[in-house]
Design a protein around this motif. Structure first.
Motif, PDB file in Angstrom:
ATOM      1  N   MET A 159       0.829  -1.211   0.000  1.00 59.83           N
ATOM      2  CA  MET A 159       0.000   0.000   0.000  1.00 59.83           C
ATOM      3  C   MET A 159       0.865   1.263   0.000  1.00 59.83           C
ATOM      4  O   MET A 159       0.607   2.217  -0.743  1.00 59.83           O
ATOM      5  CB  MET A 159      -0.925  -0.021   1.219  1.00 59.83           C
ATOM      6  CG  MET A 159      -1.839   1.197   1.334  1.00 59.83           C
ATOM      7  SD  MET A 159      -2.948   1.370  -0.087  1.00 59.83           S
ATOM      8  CE  MET A 159      -4.195   0.132   0.288  1.00 59.83           C
ATOM      9  N   ALA A 160       1.899   1.277   0.860  1.00 58.07           N
ATOM     10  CA  ALA A 160       2.766   2.462   0.930  1.00 58.07           C
ATOM     11  C   ALA A 160       3.572   2.643  -0.350  1.00 58.07           C
ATOM     12  O   ALA A 160       3.738   3.763  -0.840  1.00 58.07           O
ATOM     13  CB  ALA A 160       3.696   2.328   2.144  1.00 58.07           C
ATOM     14  N   GLN A 161       4.075   1.547  -0.892  1.00 57.39           N
ATOM     15  CA  GLN A 161       4.927   1.657  -2.073  1.00 57.39           C
ATOM     16  C   GLN A 161       4.139   2.057  -3.317  1.00 57.39           C
ATOM     17  O   GLN A 161       4.639   2.809  -4.153  1.00 57.39           O
ATOM     18  CB  GLN A 161       5.617   0.304  -2.318  1.00 57.39           C
ATOM     19  CG  GLN A 161       6.675  -0.034  -1.281  1.00 57.39           C
ATOM     20  CD  GLN A 161       7.312  -1.388  -1.522  1.00 57.39           C
ATOM     21  OE1 GLN A 161       6.701  -2.277  -2.119  1.00 57.39           O
ATOM     22  NE2 GLN A 161       8.533  -1.553  -1.056  1.00 57.39           N
ATOM     23  N   THR A 162       2.920   1.553  -3.455  1.00 59.70           N
ATOM     24  CA  THR A 162       2.156   1.849  -4.675  1.00 59.70           C
ATOM     25  C   THR A 162       1.392   3.171  -4.593  1.00 59.70           C
ATOM     26  O   THR A 162       0.988   3.702  -5.627  1.00 59.70           O
ATOM     27  CB  THR A 162       1.154   0.713  -4.970  1.00 59.70           C
ATOM     28  OG1 THR A 162       0.299   0.531  -3.841  1.00 59.70           O
ATOM     29  CG2 THR A 162       1.872  -0.581  -5.264  1.00 59.70           C
ATOM     30  N   SER A 163       1.200   3.680  -3.367  1.00 58.70           N
ATOM     31  CA  SER A 163       0.521   4.974  -3.235  1.00 58.70           C
ATOM     32  C   SER A 163       1.505   6.102  -2.935  1.00 58.70           C
ATOM     33  O   SER A 163       1.153   7.282  -3.057  1.00 58.70           O
ATOM     34  CB  SER A 163      -0.542   4.907  -2.128  1.00 58.70           C
ATOM     35  OG  SER A 163       0.063   4.719  -0.869  1.00 58.70           O
ATOM     36  N   GLY A 164       2.748   5.763  -2.520  1.00 55.21           N
ATOM     37  CA  GLY A 164       3.730   6.783  -2.173  1.00 55.21           C
ATOM     38  C   GLY A 164       3.386   7.529  -0.907  1.00 55.21           C
ATOM     39  O   GLY A 164       3.794   8.689  -0.723  1.00 55.21           O
ATOM     40  N   PHE A 165       2.667   6.852   0.012  1.00 54.61           N
ATOM     41  CA  PHE A 165       2.168   7.552   1.191  1.00 54.61           C
ATOM     42  C   PHE A 165       1.902   6.539   2.295  1.00 54.61           C
ATOM     43  O   PHE A 165       1.383   5.443   2.037  1.00 54.61           O
ATOM     44  CB  PHE A 165       0.871   8.286   0.827  1.00 54.61           C
ATOM     45  CG  PHE A 165       0.282   9.116   1.927  1.00 54.61           C
ATOM     46  CD1 PHE A 165       0.941  10.219   2.418  1.00 54.61           C
ATOM     47  CD2 PHE A 165      -0.945   8.784   2.470  1.00 54.61           C
ATOM     48  CE1 PHE A 165       0.407  10.986   3.426  1.00 54.61           C
ATOM     49  CE2 PHE A 165      -1.505   9.545   3.482  1.00 54.61           C
ATOM     50  CZ  PHE A 165      -0.827  10.653   3.958  1.00 54.61           C
ATOM     51  N   ALA A 166       2.273   6.879   3.530  1.00 55.55           N
ATOM     52  CA  ALA A 166       1.928   6.056   4.696  1.00 55.55           C
ATOM     53  C   ALA A 166       1.287   6.975   5.733  1.00 55.55           C
ATOM     54  O   ALA A 166       1.827   8.040   6.034  1.00 55.55           O
ATOM     55  CB  ALA A 166       3.164   5.384   5.275  1.00 55.55           C
ATOM     56  N   SER A 167       0.141   6.565   6.260  1.00 51.13           N
ATOM     57  CA  SER A 167      -0.577   7.444   7.178  1.00 51.13           C
ATOM     58  C   SER A 167      -1.086   6.663   8.380  1.00 51.13           C
ATOM     59  O   SER A 167      -1.036   5.421   8.422  1.00 51.13           O
ATOM     60  CB  SER A 167      -1.761   8.104   6.469  1.00 51.13           C
ATOM     61  OG  SER A 167      -2.758   7.143   6.190  1.00 51.13           O
ATOM     62  N   LEU A 168      -1.593   7.403   9.369  1.00 50.33           N
ATOM     63  CA  LEU A 168      -2.133   6.790  10.581  1.00 50.33           C
ATOM     64  C   LEU A 168      -3.337   5.913  10.276  1.00 50.33           C
ATOM     65  O   LEU A 168      -3.709   5.049  11.077  1.00 50.33           O
ATOM     66  CB  LEU A 168      -2.539   7.885  11.576  1.00 50.33           C
ATOM     67  CG  LEU A 168      -1.409   8.774  12.101  1.00 50.33           C
ATOM     68  CD1 LEU A 168      -1.979   9.840  13.019  1.00 50.33           C
ATOM     69  CD2 LEU A 168      -0.373   7.942  12.836  1.00 50.33           C
TER      70      LEU A 168
END
Length: 332
Positions: free
Chosen positions: A243-252
């Protein structure tokens, strides 16, 4: 016939039964063909298919520990979020290679799962629910407070990934991302399929059905629980990393309770202790979410709830055969 001969014959029958159960079915091969074809036919739906693949992988991880080992969890998002932040931080500060980042995230989440498995050994199912919720809440607050590292409430932004295998660049249309997520899902399904059809997998089912009887025949219950919980955590970490790698974003959002609750709904729809239940459940859940929320954004949960009520009343198998709903005794 002597006792050793009878034991040898019984062992041979058991091994033959295991080989028959692990054989490939025609519909599994057809499913693989459809999955490969979907990469080339995805078109503008590649982003949605990528989300389905990631959710299916996440559901597979919970099915391993809930469906096969009987470990209840309402905080499984802890591993998803941890995997997402690990992959994002690794790409941002160490190396942007997606495969190396995925391996680091899986290894880190496996260690976290092994540590948490000590906690789930204690108490009843209700205690385990509270412990798993507590772990997810602790990680959520840590990610929120350590804003110098994680970005706090704003999330970890600006994660730029390198080319996949040094060749395929992640594009805005999501085709590379979908192919990448689907490949990881396929590898994890193959591994878990091999595990659940092995003697270890059957011992997990025995443990789930009757823990005392499993202990009485000399099997190590704790060792098996630690192993399967660590494996489930690692697979959930892989889903978070994707999820983080394909969206370029990590969130709470990765740690929040609703993500764990959605996962339980996926397994309710698709079924537990059935390797493909999470995959089918993820497809139906995401399509329902996408289609109904596009039609009525404010009330899509109402229709989802109504669907679940109907599903529980008529059963999963009879849902696709509405002409059998009103027959006496519920028989088709």
């Amino acid at each position: 016939m002597s006792a050793p001969d009878r034991q040898a014959i019984s062992l041979e029958k058991v091994q033959a039964s295991l080989r028959a159960a692990s054989g490939w079915r025609w519909w599994e091969i057809a499913l693989a063909v459809v999955a490969i074809a979907s990469v080339f036919l995805s078109g503008r739906h590649a982003l949605l298919l990528n989300e389905i693949a990631i959710l299916a992988l996440f559901a597979l991880s919970l099915d391993l520990i809930l469906g096969y080992a009987g470990i209840v969890s309402l905080g499984h998002a802890a591993f998803f979020g941890f995997g997402a932040y690990t992959a994002a931080l690794f790409a941002k500060h160490v190396m942007p290679d997606p495969l190396v980042g995925l391996a680091v995230a899986v290894a880190g989440t496996a260690v976290l799962g092994a540590l948490c498995s000590v906690l789930i050994m204690r108490g009843s199912d209700l205690t385990r629910l509270m412990i798993t919720l507590g772990v997810a809440a602790v990680l959520y607050e840590l990610a929120n407070k350590l804003d110098w590292l994680t970005g706090g409430a704003d999330g970890l932004q600006g994660v730029v990934m390198g080319k996949l295998l040094g060749t395929f660049e992640f594009d805005l249309f999501g085709k590379t991302a979908y192919a990448y997520s689907l490949a990881v899902l396929a590898v994890c399904v193959l591994i878990t399929r091999r595990i659940v059809h092995s003697p270890f997998g059957y011992s997990l089912k025995a443990l789930r059905d009757n823990r005392l009887r499993t202990q009485s025949i000399g099997l190590s219950v704790h060792l098996r629980l630690v192993a399967v919980y660590t494996l489930g955590a690692a697979v959930a970490g892989a889903a978070g990393a994707l999820m983080a790698q394909t969206s370029g974003f990590a969130s709470l959002d990765g740690f929040e309770f609703h993500r764990s609750a959605d996962l339980v709904l996926v397994l309710v729809i698709g079924g537990t202790a059935y390797l493909y239940g999470g995959i089918f459940g993820a497809i139906i859940f995401k399509l329902l979410h996408d289609l109904v929320s596009a039609w009525t954004p404010q009330y899509w949960t109402f229709w989802l709830g109504l669907f679940l009520v109907v599903l529980m009343l008529v059963g999963r198998e009879r849902l696709v055969r509405p002409w059998t709903w009103f027959k006496r005794g519920g028989q088709a």
